[in-house]
Scaffold this active site. Structure first.
Site, PDB file in Angstrom:
ATOM      1  CG  ASN A   9     -28.587 -39.843 -18.924  1.00  0.00           C
ATOM      2  OD1 ASN A   9     -27.388 -40.045 -18.403  1.00  0.00           O
ATOM      3  ND2 ASN A   9     -29.049 -40.265 -20.095  1.00  0.00           N
ATOM      4  CE  LYS A  11     -29.198 -36.624 -21.984  1.00  0.00           C
ATOM      5  NZ  LYS A  11     -29.412 -36.758 -22.698  1.00  0.00           N
ATOM      6  CG  HIS A  95     -31.342 -42.909 -22.436  1.00  0.00           C
ATOM      7  ND1 HIS A  95     -31.445 -42.017 -24.073  1.00  0.00           N
ATOM      8  CD2 HIS A  95     -31.603 -41.778 -21.482  1.00  0.00           C
ATOM      9  CE1 HIS A  95     -31.703 -41.033 -23.094  1.00  0.00           C
ATOM     10  NE2 HIS A  95     -31.973 -40.341 -21.602  1.00  0.00           N
ATOM     11  CD  GLU A  97     -29.525 -39.082 -25.534  1.00  0.00           C
ATOM     12  OE1 GLU A  97     -28.737 -39.366 -24.826  1.00  0.00           O
ATOM     13  OE2 GLU A  97     -30.293 -38.153 -25.585  1.00  0.00           O
ATOM     14  CD  GLU A 167     -35.789 -40.448 -19.986  1.00  0.00           C
ATOM     15  OE1 GLU A 167     -35.368 -39.163 -19.116  1.00  0.00           O
ATOM     16  OE2 GLU A 167     -35.523 -40.567 -20.481  1.00  0.00           O
ATOM     17  N   GLY A 173     -33.520 -33.363 -24.046  1.00  0.00           N
ATOM     18  CA  GLY A 173     -33.251 -31.711 -23.971  1.00  0.00           C
ATOM     19  C   GLY A 173     -32.450 -31.010 -25.062  1.00  0.00           C
ATOM     20  CB  SER A 212     -36.768 -30.214 -20.514  1.00  0.00           C
ATOM     21  OG  SER A 212     -35.715 -30.404 -21.811  1.00  0.00           O
TER      22      SER A 212
HETATM   23  C1  PEP Z   1     -32.292 -37.609 -20.127  1.00  0.00           C
HETATM   24  O1  PEP Z   1     -31.545 -37.155 -20.642  1.00  0.00           O
HETATM   25  O2  PEP Z   1     -32.846 -38.731 -19.630  1.00  0.00           O
HETATM   26  C2  PEP Z   1     -32.778 -36.651 -20.004  1.00  0.00           C
HETATM   27  C3  PEP Z   1     -34.263 -36.885 -19.289  1.00  0.00           C
HETATM   28  O3  PEP Z   1     -32.093 -35.186 -20.652  1.00  0.00           O
HETATM   29  P1  PEP Z   1     -33.220 -33.995 -19.856  1.00  0.00           P
HETATM   30  O4  PEP Z   1     -33.400 -33.675 -18.483  1.00  0.00           O
HETATM   31  O5  PEP Z   1     -31.650 -33.086 -20.189  1.00  0.00           O
HETATM   32  O6  PEP Z   1     -33.644 -34.196 -20.684  1.00  0.00           O
END
Ligand code: PEP
Length: 251
Positions: A9, A11, A95, A97, A167, A173, A212
């Protein structure tokens, strides 16, 4: 055994020159495909470039959101059919966000999920609890509500065309990964809940972990019984890291 999938992803990151370098490195290293699938979910403006560079390779691609509408007066929105025009296989739906920053509740997420399936895309349905919800011991309740809203709107037939990504919001993040056991417990919960309606589908549905994931923790996470790959944010922007995570999924 279920096939593993690693989806990046990006972003709101990228740029034409930078994307080309990253995608070229992925294409060279991923070659003609291994025992895991690799995909990138890029910002809308880069779909044409991504299609041009990845067409005919072992990599697939997708977008990060879509409209719940098929067409109409929805300024700024992008439909499933438009994504399909650019060869997208996947689209992220729900997601965290999008849920927290753009007010997408369970109903909107479910409508977007249905639009994706109707448009022939594979939705990657993101589910996850906040830290407050985990500490309040309502993780399963939150995940169940997020999942049930989609099942109600799309049915198990719709779900059969999807991938799920667990997630935990507190791990996205932040550098704070769920332990493999914490992730496994929620993945098993999701599978068990789906099995109440369809045992065979619950067994074959891919459930990714996101939050992460790095080359250092990928092998252990992907080694858990119900973790079928990862949704990768930060590490998807560095070719070496993303490739190492894809290699971990292929083990
Ligand atoms: C994400 O953006 O869905 C995500 C899991 O980000 P990260 O791997 O940076 O935690």
């Amino acid at each position: 055994m279920r096939r593993k999938l690693v989806a990046g992803n990006w972003k709101m990151h990228g740029g034409l020159a930078r994307n080309r370098a990253l995608l070229d490195s992925l294409v060279q290293a991923v070659g003609t495909g291994g025992s895991a699938d690799c995909a990138v979910c890029v910002p809308f403006p880069y779909l044409a470039q991504t299609q041009e560079l990845l067409k005919g390779t072992a990599l697939t691609w997708g977008a990060q959101t879509l409209s719940e509408h098929a067409q109409g007066a929805y300024t700024g929105e992008v439909s499933a059919a438009m994504l399909a025009d650019f060869g997208c296989r996947y689209v992220l739906v729900g997601h965290s966000e999008r849920r927290s920053l753009y007010g997408e509740g369970n109903e909107t997420v479910a409508a977007k999920f249905v639009a994706a399936v109707q448009g022939g895309l594979t939705p990657v349905l993101c589910l996850g609890e906040t830290l407050e919800q985990r500490e309040g011991e309502i993780t399963e309740k939150v995940i169940a509500a997020q999942l049930d809203a989609v099942v109600q709107a799309a049915g198990m037939n719709g779900l059969a065309k999807a991938v799920i990504a667990y997630e935990p919001v507190w791990a996205i993040g932040t550098g704070r990964t769920a332990t493999p056991q914490q992730a496994q417990d929620v993945h098993a919960f999701i599978r068990a809940r789906l099995a109440e309606s369809d045992v065979a589908l619950a067994q074959r549905l891919q459930i990714l972990y996101g939050g992460s994931v790095k080359p250092q923790n990928a092998v252990e996470l992907f080694g858990m019984a119900d973790i079928d790959g990862g949704l990768i944010g930060g590490a998807a922007l560095v070719a070496e890291d993303f490739l190492a995570i894809c290699a971990a999924a292929a083990k």
